[in-house]
Design an enzyme around this catalytic site. Structure first.
Site, short mmCIF file in Angstrom:
data_model
loop_
_atom_site.label_atom_id
_atom_site.label_comp_id
_atom_site.label_asym_id
_atom_site.label_seq_id
_atom_site.Cartn_x
_atom_site.Cartn_y
_atom_site.Cartn_z
N GLU A 1 13.79 15.35 -19.61
CA GLU A 1 14.37 14.01 -19.73
C GLU A 1 15.90 14.08 -19.88
O GLU A 1 16.62 13.15 -19.53
CB GLU A 1 13.76 13.29 -20.94
CG GLU A 1 13.66 11.78 -20.75
CD GLU A 1 12.90 11.08 -21.87
OE1 GLU A 1 12.66 11.68 -22.94
OE2 GLU A 1 12.54 9.90 -21.68
N HIS B 1 -4.69 33.96 -16.35
CA HIS B 1 -5.94 33.91 -15.58
C HIS B 1 -6.02 32.65 -14.74
O HIS B 1 -7.08 32.27 -14.26
CB HIS B 1 -7.13 34.02 -16.54
CG HIS B 1 -7.16 35.33 -17.26
ND1 HIS B 1 -7.98 36.38 -16.90
CD2 HIS B 1 -6.41 35.79 -18.30
CE1 HIS B 1 -7.75 37.41 -17.69
NE2 HIS B 1 -6.80 37.08 -18.56
N LYS C 1 8.18 1.05 -16.16
CA LYS C 1 7.94 -0.04 -17.12
C LYS C 1 8.11 -1.39 -16.42
O LYS C 1 7.30 -2.30 -16.60
CB LYS C 1 8.94 0.03 -18.28
CG LYS C 1 8.70 1.16 -19.24
CD LYS C 1 9.62 1.00 -20.45
CE LYS C 1 9.72 2.29 -21.23
NZ LYS C 1 10.79 2.28 -22.22
O1 PA5 Z 1 13.60 10.61 -25.76
C1 PA5 Z 1 13.50 9.40 -25.66
O2 PA5 Z 1 14.46 8.63 -25.89
C2 PA5 Z 1 12.19 8.75 -25.27
O3 PA5 Z 1 11.22 9.71 -24.99
C3 PA5 Z 1 11.69 7.84 -26.40
O4 PA5 Z 1 11.52 8.63 -27.55
C4 PA5 Z 1 10.37 7.17 -26.03
O5 PA5 Z 1 10.52 6.42 -24.86
C5 PA5 Z 1 9.88 6.27 -27.16
O6 PA5 Z 1 10.82 5.27 -27.45
P1 PA5 Z 1 10.75 4.40 -28.76
O7 PA5 Z 1 10.92 5.30 -29.93
O8 PA5 Z 1 11.87 3.40 -28.64
O9 PA5 Z 1 9.39 3.72 -28.79
#
Ligand code: PA5
Length: 447
Positions: free
Chosen positions: A286, A307, A422
């Site tokens: 990410e 394996h 989303k």
């Molecule tokens: O690293 C990030 O920012 C994302 O993976 C968020 O943690 C994830 O989308 C969850 O978001 P939130 O804590 O606002 O529900």
């Protein structure tokens, strides 16, 4: 404690002169990070977290963990992405991936809200039958769909089982300090709240209440975890690439990338590290996967995956990948192999040998085989799989990831790509405001 980073088994691919050549860029990237002058510099609160954390909140976390341990058979942890992976990774690494099956004096911990699967949700609801339950809902934004749906269900479950006053004591919200739906609800209902600091992004938040409350409930010493992270914060500062493991690792993985190896496989020989690998995949994937750039992180647990994916790595991995192996030098719970009468399985040559030694020979054999197959190996060595070492590794990887992202030329602290699915999902579900998009998408899907 410190950690060792070794890139010598990759020298035929990334040579010492390659590292020397990229070093100035890596040092500049670290300087950009530490001087807080780069892109995403409003999300650098994690850098000082191991020393500069909210001590009052830290004590409240410990108190709440004690309350939960005393009053609940089950803790439901609701969250997704960075609001989920860190806590689970640490609990499974330090305790066990069989945590819930162990004989223990701490509650079962079930994670939910990390998918939209109704079967998973129903399963966890039924596991709460006849049990005393507490809930820790974690969402920085407070509006993420997956945890919001799960929280509806578990808030209802708590409200239906306990008096209003008792219910309020069993729900713990970790969210923004001032705003968001979850914060508003928590204030209205009188739930205990913990803060995801504004300047700490989800995937860098495991050392805040996001990770610390569930980790403490599992009976892990969060002081030790923070101590490990603090040691890393203090030690990983040198601008000499040979004296700073995080800097060197960040540089070397960029060398691999520049040589066309577009995949990094995180490897452990401990099944308890499976979820830590998942955390690493999120952290790097990410943070770096944007603007058409970035290593694609994958993971393996060996010898299990020798394996299965081992075949691919050995014979088809050379032109596309390298491995980063996290190795623990001491086993906390070893097993000595017995001599058996008759030696029917032919394994008596191992009699008296520790299983950790056999595991390490498998690692060394694999190292030789994979490097001979053209897949470079980077080795990260820690002393043992304990809370302090995991705290150190967390900070090591966070810092390496941030430096690496700046070397790559991306903003490691945003995640614009996460929004696309989303938008489509909301439109397809008919969320008010998405009407014209809905029609367009349904035509595209030929619904
Ligand atoms: O690293 C990030 O920012 C994302 O993976 C968020 O943690 C994830 O989308 C969850 O978001 P939130 O804590 O606002 O529900």
């Amino acid at each position: 404690m410190s950690l060792k980073f070794n890139s010598k088994y990759s020298e035929s691919i990334v040579s010492p002169s390659d590292i020397e050549a990229i070093a100035p860029k890596a040092v500049k990237a670290m300087d950009t990070l530490m001087s807080k002058t780069g892109e995403g510099n409003d999300f650098l609160g994690w850098i000082d977290l191991p020393t500069n954390y909210d001590k009052e909140e830290f004590d409240r976390i410990k108190k709440s963990a004690e309350y939960i341990k005393k009053n609940a058979d089950v803790l439901i942890v609701i969250g997704i992405g960075g609001s989920y992976l860190g806590a689970r990774a640490v609990i499974e690494a330090v305790k066990s991936y069989n945590y819930n099956l162990l004989a223990k004096d701490t509650p079962q911990i079930y994670f939910i809200g990390n998918s939209i699967s109704p079967s998973s949700l129903n399963e966890i609801v039924s596991l709460c039958d006849g049990k005393d339950v507490c809930v820790n809902v974690i969402s920085k934004s407070g509006t993420t769909t997956e945890p919001a749906i799960a929280f509806r269900v578990f808030r209802e479950l708590i409200n239906s089982r306990y008096s209003k006053e008792e219910a309020a004591k069993r729900i713990f919200c970790t969210t923004d300090a001032n705003k968001g739906t979850l914060k508003e609800l928590a204030d209205k209902e009188g739930y205990e709240t913990f803060v995801v600091p504004d300047d700490v992004g989800g995937r860098f938040s495991v050392l805040t209440a996001v990770g610390l409350l569930p980790i403490a409930v599992a009976g892990i010493d969060i002081d030790e975890l923070m101590l490990g992270a603090r040691n890393a914060q203090n030690e990983l500062c040198d601008t000499d690439i040979e004296k700073n493991a995080a800097l060197k690792y960040a540089a070397v993985r960029n060398c691999f990338y520049n040589k066309g190896k577009k995949m990094e496989c995180f490897v452990s020989y401990e099944p308890n590290m499976t979820m830590f690998n998942e955390w690493l995949k999120q952290l790097f994937g990410e943070s770096e996967g944007k603007d058409g750039k970035g290593l694609f992180p994958v993971s393996c647990v060996f010898s299990t995956d020798l394996h299965s994916l081992g075949q691919y790595i050995q014979e088809s991995g050379a032109d596309k990948m390298f491995e980063t192996v996290v190795k623990f030098n001491n086993c906390l719970n070893d097993y000595v192999i017995d001599e058996q009468e008759g030696n029917i399985d032919g394994l008596n040559f191992l009699a008296g040998e520790k299983m950790s030694v056999v595991n390490d020979k498998a690692r060394l054999g694999t190292l030789l085989a994979h490097t001979e197959g053209g897949v470079g190996n980077l080795i990260i060595e820690a002393d043992k799989l304990g809370a302090e070492e995991i705290g150190y590794l967390i900070y090591f990887f966070e810092k390496a990831c941030a430096i690496s992202g700046y070397i790559l030329g991306v903003n490691p602290f945003n995640q614009p790509g996460v929004e696309s699915y989303k938008k489509n999902m909301f439109a397809l579900l008919g969320k008010p405001g998405y009407e014209s998009e809905k029609e367009k998408l349904e035509k595209q899907l030929d619904l």
